[in-house]
Design an enzyme around this catalytic site. Structure first.
Site, PDB file in Angstrom:
ATOM      1  CG  ASN A   9      -1.797   1.181   1.360  1.00 43.42           C
ATOM      2  OD1 ASN A   9      -1.433   2.272   0.931  1.00 43.42           O
ATOM      3  ND2 ASN A   9      -2.960   1.001   1.946  1.00 43.42           N
ATOM      4  N   GLY A  11       0.313   4.421   0.085  1.00 47.77           N
ATOM      5  CA  GLY A  11      -0.069   5.462   1.049  1.00 47.77           C
ATOM      6  C   GLY A  11       0.494   5.157   2.427  1.00 47.77           C
ATOM      7  CG  ASP A  65      -2.290  -6.133   9.017  1.00 51.16           C
ATOM      8  OD1 ASP A  65      -2.824  -6.138   7.900  1.00 51.16           O
ATOM      9  OD2 ASP A  65      -1.290  -6.814   9.303  1.00 51.16           O
ATOM     10  CB  SER A  66      -4.624   0.155   9.649  1.00 51.16           C
ATOM     11  OG  SER A  66      -4.134   0.109   8.333  1.00 51.16           O
ATOM     12  N   GLY A 143      -7.210   5.442   0.860  1.00 49.95           N
ATOM     13  CA  GLY A 143      -8.318   4.693   1.452  1.00 49.95           C
ATOM     14  C   GLY A 143      -9.480   5.573   1.878  1.00 49.95           C
ATOM     15  CG  ASP A 145      -6.739   9.200   4.713  1.00 52.03           C
ATOM     16  OD1 ASP A 145      -7.044   8.700   5.816  1.00 52.03           O
ATOM     17  OD2 ASP A 145      -5.579   9.230   4.279  1.00 52.03           O
ATOM     18  NE  ARG A 171      -0.649   3.255   8.470  1.00 51.09           N
ATOM     19  CZ  ARG A 171      -1.831   3.717   8.045  1.00 51.09           C
ATOM     20  NH1 ARG A 171      -1.995   4.993   7.801  1.00 51.09           N
ATOM     21  NH2 ARG A 171      -2.836   2.888   7.853  1.00 51.09           N
TER      22      ARG A 171
END
Ligand code: ITT
Length: 195
Positions: A9, A11, A65-66, A143, A145, A171
């Protein structure tokens, strides 16, 4: 001291690279597949991912991981956020939230670390509370955001610069906890040997 990040990812990689710089950690990307088990728990997903990455690389590795948790949707999409973003996306989430007054949500991040001089995996987490906006706003970030407004702010994450998002995000909090732990334990874990 060097850490290898497993992520596809861009970003996420951008944000973590900026954070690492601020904490004087060298962060390198390593191009191996990130294996993710199916689970409702970000912690479990990150734990297994980093363990597999370490078996393959034998290097000091981290995974992050989020997910976005929306109260009115019983914490959906949570650990499924990546898949939900790719399928129904922002417009799908806004449809599910159409006319709903309670727009409370939070982002959660879990960072898992494995390294040659560590006994097992270390886990760090961060959360940021906020609300889901009525419509998408802003072009920054990635994502979800454009639809997340962190508490204490009036702009979405996508309306903030990378630096500003990194002062409040889930994060950033998880990465800060990771850096603090490494600094405090560097001697006993020989963190200077991580290359
Ligand atoms: P890697 O597994 O390759 O690192 P990924 O995007 O699949 O990338 P996750 O499995 O952790 O990563 O999924 C996290 C998803 O949650 C991500 O794709 C976004 O849709 C959402 N998300 C997480 N943090 C976010 C943030 O800071 N801003 C916006 N959306 C975020």
């Amino acid at each position: 001291m060097k850490l290898y990040l497993i992520s596809r990812n861009p970003g996420k990689i951008r944000e973590l690279s900026q954070l690492a710089k601020a904490y004087q950690i060298e962060l390198a990307s390593i191009d191996i597949p990130k294996v993710e088990i199916q689970s409702e728990s970000l912690t479990e997903i990150a734990l297994y991912s980093v363990a597999i990455a370490y078996i393959i690389t034998k290097k000091p590795v981290i995974v992050e991981d989020s997910g976005l948790y929306i109260k009115h949707l019983n914490m959906f999409p949570g650990a499924l956020s990546s898949y939900v973003y790719k399928t129904i996306g922002i417009s799908g989430i806004l449809k599910l939230m159409n006319g709903i007054k309670d727009r409370e949500a939070f982002f959660k991040s879990v960072i898992a670390l494995a390294a040659p001089t560590l006994n097992g995996v270390k886990l760090f987490s961060g959360e940021v509370k906020g609300v889901i906006s009525e419509e998408p706003r802003g072009f920054g970030g990635f994502g979800f955001d454009p639809i997340f407004i962190p508490n204490g702010h009036s702009r979405t994450f996508a309306e903030m610069s990378l630096e500003e998002k990194n002062t409040v995000s889930h994060r950033a909090l998880a990465f800060k906890a990771l850096s603090k732990w490494i600094l405090e334990n560097c001697e006993s874990i020989s963190c200077w040997s991580w290359m």
